[in-house]
Design an enzyme around this catalytic site. Structure first.
Site, short mmCIF file in Angstrom:
data_model
loop_
_atom_site.label_atom_id
_atom_site.label_comp_id
_atom_site.label_asym_id
_atom_site.label_seq_id
_atom_site.Cartn_x
_atom_site.Cartn_y
_atom_site.Cartn_z
N GLU A 60 0.10 -9.72 -4.86
CA GLU A 60 -1.39 -10.08 -5.26
C GLU A 60 -2.31 -8.98 -5.69
O GLU A 60 -3.11 -8.92 -6.50
CB GLU A 60 -2.00 -11.05 -4.37
CG GLU A 60 -1.12 -12.53 -4.33
CD GLU A 60 -0.10 -12.45 -3.37
OE1 GLU A 60 0.55 -13.59 -3.19
OE2 GLU A 60 0.30 -11.37 -2.74
N GLU A 335 7.20 -6.39 -13.80
CA GLU A 335 7.29 -4.85 -13.48
C GLU A 335 8.58 -4.20 -14.18
O GLU A 335 8.24 -3.08 -14.77
CB GLU A 335 6.89 -4.45 -11.90
CG GLU A 335 5.63 -4.94 -11.65
CD GLU A 335 5.43 -4.44 -10.30
OE1 GLU A 335 5.85 -3.43 -9.73
OE2 GLU A 335 4.37 -5.15 -9.49
#
Length: 430
Positions: A60, A335
């Site tokens: 997060e 990512e």
């Protein structure tokens, strides 16, 4: 009355909460730090003109980074207070953001502790990342006139069923939010079913992740130092998954000269995973012992460091995403795609259900139903240069195509704030 009973129960459980912190500290000593903040006592001097954002842990915090930058650009006269719940989340925030924000723990959901937190930092408004719903926190913010939003909200079918069992407590909390910005239509529907109001779909801010150039270069330097040998990365692996991988490798070895890199999700497991690798007769070199150049006779490189996941992705030819082989719901695959690393995932993706579906459809990820199948798919990519290049390009396109959620959140936030607060209490965006 229901929330009062919840508060009493929470107080009765306080000894267990303290025991939990102590037990976690045995493996991760940083859990012993900042205990006062867990109960709403802070050393920082209270100020006004504060925007507060809560990101529970590493994932997060990393997702929040582009949103924090956008908030600072939109409200430059305000400081950002970033709260989290874990030492690894706090360490990640310090690494990514330094002293550009104030970093603290959000207190546990005692009514008095949450009131102290709000009095201390005086937020103009608050943002909760993804799935953080705390009944007392929502009620205190509502009573104090602090607009509170759930941002990048996701709610899997499994989590929604869990909330349904506690609907008498969860529904007032969802209804008490000023607004919710959901990742997908499915997330929005589940939140509305639990009582959420003013819910809109803005997309996933994790797509706005920008790989740190220095970390990409670091990974490329590692790649050059290793030469032409293939590299398979097991990224953010979870407990039990490394055993599955090593068992599968015993049956189906990787292509000749392939270097296996394992990066566990949680730092308290580094020693455990190193011991597991050694127990299989494999030579393990730890990142903490590696100079970034020669790896000697090592069979496995263990990523026992924090903050280098982007570099590991830049090093790898193929990445298996941890958390997806056992029912953990997967870790973030965006990512890897953003760095151009082909991705293979397992069957458990409920935390990233929509992202996983779109990635597979776009050719940015391959999905297997168990570890042997996942390993076979990864091996195929390692052996086939054309397939690997196509998957890398698909990943880059996929990551780029879905960007923009941060700006949609910011725009929706400005509109909500204009209607939620008295004139002049919340400044307009720049």
């Amino acid at each position: 009355m229901i929330r009062a009973l919840y508060s009493v129960l929470l107080w009765l459980l306080t000894p267990l909460v303290m025991l939990y912190l102590w037990r976690r500290s045995l493996k991760q000593p940083d859990y012993r730090k900042h205990w006062n903040e867990r109960w709403g006592f802070y050393g920082q001097r209270a100020r006004s003109r504060t925007i507060w954002l809560h990101a529970v842990s590493v994932g997060e915090v990393r997702a929040a980074a582009p949103l924090i930058k956008a908030l600072k650009d939109a409200w430059p006269a305000h400081r950002i207070v970033l709260t989290c719940m874990t030492p690894t989340g706090r360490a990640t925030a310090e690494e990514l953001l330094g002293d550009s924000v104030t970093i603290a723990y959000l207190p546990y959901d005692y009514a008095g502790a949450t009131r102290r937190f709000i009095r201390q930092f005086k937020p103009v408004f608050g943002l909760l990342m993804e799935t953080e719903i705390w009944p007392n926190l929502v009620a205190v913010c509502r009573a104090r006139g602090v607009p509170l939003f759930l941002v990048n909200a996701r709610l899997s079918a499994k989590s929604a069923a869990g909330y349904q069992r506690w609907r008498w407590l969860a529904s007032p909390a969802f209804a008490g939010l000023t607004g919710t910005f959901a990742q997908s239509a499915a997330d929005a529907e589940r939140i509305v079913a639990l009582g959420g109001q003013h819910v809109q779909v803005t997309g996933n801010v994790k797509f706005d992740f920008d790989p740190a150039p220095a970390k990409v270069v670091q990974g490329q330097d590692w790649r050059n130092a290793l030469g032409p040998r293939p590299v398979l990365l097991f990224a953010s692996s979870r407990e039990g998954e490394e055993t599955l991988l090593l068992d599968a490798l015993a049956q189906t070895p990787l292509p000749a000269h392939t270097l296996l890199v394992i990066v566990p999700r949680h730092p308290q497991r580094f020693d455990e995973v190193a011991a597991l690798i050694g127990s299989r007769g494999l030579r393990c070199l730890r990142r903490s012992e590696w100079n970034g150049q020669d790896i000697g006779e090592a069979d496995v490189l263990l990523g026992d460091s924090m903050g280098e996941l982007t570099a590991w992705y830049a090093l790898a030819d193929v990445a298996i995403i941890g958390g997806s082989l056992l029912p953990f719901g997967s870790q973030n695959m965006i990512e890897a795609c953003a760095v151009g690393t082909p991705v293979v995932i397992g069957p458990s993706t409920f935390n990233f259900a929509e992202t996983a579906r779109m990635a597979v459809e776009a050719g940015a990820a391959l999905q297997g139903q168990d570890m042997p199948t996942v390993l076979a798919l990864a091996t195929r990519l390692l052996l086939d240069t054309n397939d690997r290049q196509a998957a890398a390009e698909a990943g880059l396109h996929f990551a780029s195509l879905h960007r923009g959620a941060t700006q949609r959140v910011l725009s929706a936030l400005a509109t909500k704030l204009a209607h939620a607060a008295p004139t002049g209490s919340v400044p307009p965006t720049a």
